[in-house]
Design a protein around this motif. Structure first.
Motif, PDB file in Angstrom:
ATOM      1  N   ASP A 180       0.840  -1.203   0.000  1.00  0.00           N
ATOM      2  CA  ASP A 180       0.000   0.000   0.000  1.00  0.00           C
ATOM      3  C   ASP A 180       0.872   1.249   0.000  1.00  0.00           C
ATOM      4  O   ASP A 180       0.492   2.292  -0.516  1.00  0.00           O
ATOM      5  N   PRO A 222       1.625  -1.639  -6.849  1.00  0.00           N
ATOM      6  CA  PRO A 222       0.368  -1.267  -7.509  1.00  0.00           C
ATOM      7  C   PRO A 222       0.352   0.212  -7.870  1.00  0.00           C
ATOM      8  O   PRO A 222       0.973   1.044  -7.186  1.00  0.00           O
ATOM      9  N   ALA A 223      -0.360   0.544  -8.927  1.00  0.00           N
ATOM     10  CA  ALA A 223      -0.406   1.934  -9.402  1.00  0.00           C
ATOM     11  C   ALA A 223      -0.919   2.883  -8.322  1.00  0.00           C
ATOM     12  O   ALA A 223      -0.491   4.041  -8.245  1.00  0.00           O
ATOM     13  N   GLU A 224      -1.833   2.381  -7.477  1.00  0.00           N
ATOM     14  CA  GLU A 224      -2.423   3.241  -6.458  1.00  0.00           C
ATOM     15  C   GLU A 224      -1.585   3.320  -5.188  1.00  0.00           C
ATOM     16  O   GLU A 224      -1.899   4.085  -4.267  1.00  0.00           O
ATOM     17  N   ALA A 225      -0.513   2.561  -5.101  1.00  0.00           N
ATOM     18  CA  ALA A 225       0.332   2.573  -3.901  1.00  0.00           C
ATOM     19  C   ALA A 225       1.059   3.913  -3.769  1.00  0.00           C
ATOM     20  O   ALA A 225       1.459   4.524  -4.762  1.00  0.00           O
ATOM     21  N   THR A 226       1.231   4.331  -2.536  1.00  0.00           N
ATOM     22  CA  THR A 226       1.961   5.569  -2.265  1.00  0.00           C
ATOM     23  C   THR A 226       3.452   5.282  -2.246  1.00  0.00           C
ATOM     24  O   THR A 226       3.901   4.322  -1.617  1.00  0.00           O
ATOM     25  N   TYR A 268      -2.492   3.115   6.361  1.00  0.00           N
ATOM     26  CA  TYR A 268      -2.665   2.589   5.010  1.00  0.00           C
ATOM     27  C   TYR A 268      -2.660   1.059   4.945  1.00  0.00           C
ATOM     28  O   TYR A 268      -3.269   0.486   4.050  1.00  0.00           O
TER      29      TYR A 268
END
Length: 262
Positions: free
Chosen positions: A40, A57-61, A90
């Motif tokens: 995440d 993942p693309a949405e990971a910070t 998160y």
């Protein structure tokens, strides 16, 4: 009238300390890639290849928390606290560190800090530059008849001085790999000279395993000048030992000494 209740699903906080390897993204482990794919948040250091962030993942910070030479904007305490904050808010935090987290990576400090907050943590070892970078250049850290063991030491301690272990290592017949010591190269070379090892083979490798890799091969007597001529700077590792004499670049040096002695 139907009452509705909004439920918030909070992920369980967990931390994975991941070794990213020496720099070449192909040298990260499969287990490390699996961890990145479930992240995440990724907290990554300066020596981590940016290509590895693409596995998350693309949405990971993604948060850079590295320390480069002369820039210490992120103290270890600050990194520790960020790691905990992101985990609590998160979920899965991947702490991505160059090399191996437990080889001068302060990995156990982060593991211990996570434990103090009762946050589950896992360690995924990485390929250490101390062994991999010489190996990629065809320099074995051990070799029958030349070296039966090897030391991995830090060149500079937290106080800014050369580690006392370098003095002890210089007395041995082992291969000595010095990390974080390029700024102290001249001082470290003098330590080996004091042990009568002026002709001991030495290699200095910058950006090992990376596209911009540079290498200087010489003897203790000449390594400072040779590294300067090659414009070698950090990040770099230093290898002292007879095994360096196996590198092709050392053969002309060996021939010179043999000719001089005839």
């Amino acid at each position: 009238m139907i009452n509705t209740q909004i439920k918030t699903f909070v992920k369980e906080p967990r931390i994975t300390l991941v070794g990213a390897g020496p720099g070449d993204p192909d040298l990260i482990t499969l287990k490390a890639i699996k961890a990145l794919k479930s992240a995440d948040v990724v907290l990554y250091d300066a020596l981590v290849n940016d290509e590895l962030l693409e596995f998350a993942p693309a949405e990971a910070t993604r948060v850079f928390v590295g320390k480069r030479s002369g820039d210490h904007s992120y103290s270890q305490d600050a990194v520790n606290r960020l790691m905990i904050d992101y985990a609590l808010n998160y979920g899965h935090v991947v702490r991505l560190k160059g090399g191996d987290p437990f080889v001068f990576g302060r990995g156990f400090e982060e593991l211990d800090f996570a434990a103090s907050y009762s946050i589950a943590a896992e360690v995924i070892p990485g390929v250490s530059s101390s062994i991999a970078v010489p190996g990629l250049q065809g320099i074995p850290v051990t070799h029958r008849g030349l070296s039966e063991s090897f030391w991995v030491v830090t060149g500079t301690t937290s106080s800014g001085k050369v580690s006392q272990d370098v003095y002890e290592a210089a007395k041995s017949r082992a291969t000595v790999i010095v990390l974080m010591g390029i700024k102290k190269l001249a001082e470290i070379a003098e330590i080996f000279k004091a042990e009568g090892k002026q002709r001991l083979p030495v290699a200095v490798i910058q950006n090992g395993s990376m596209e911009g890799e540079k290498i200087a091969v010489a003897t203790v007597d000449t390594i400072v000048e040779t590294a300067r001529d090659k414009n070698i700077d950090s990040p770099a590792i230093i290898i002292f030992g007879d095994v360096v004499g196996l590198h092709p670049l050392f053969q002309p040096i060996r021939a010179f000494y043999e000719f001089a002695e005839e």
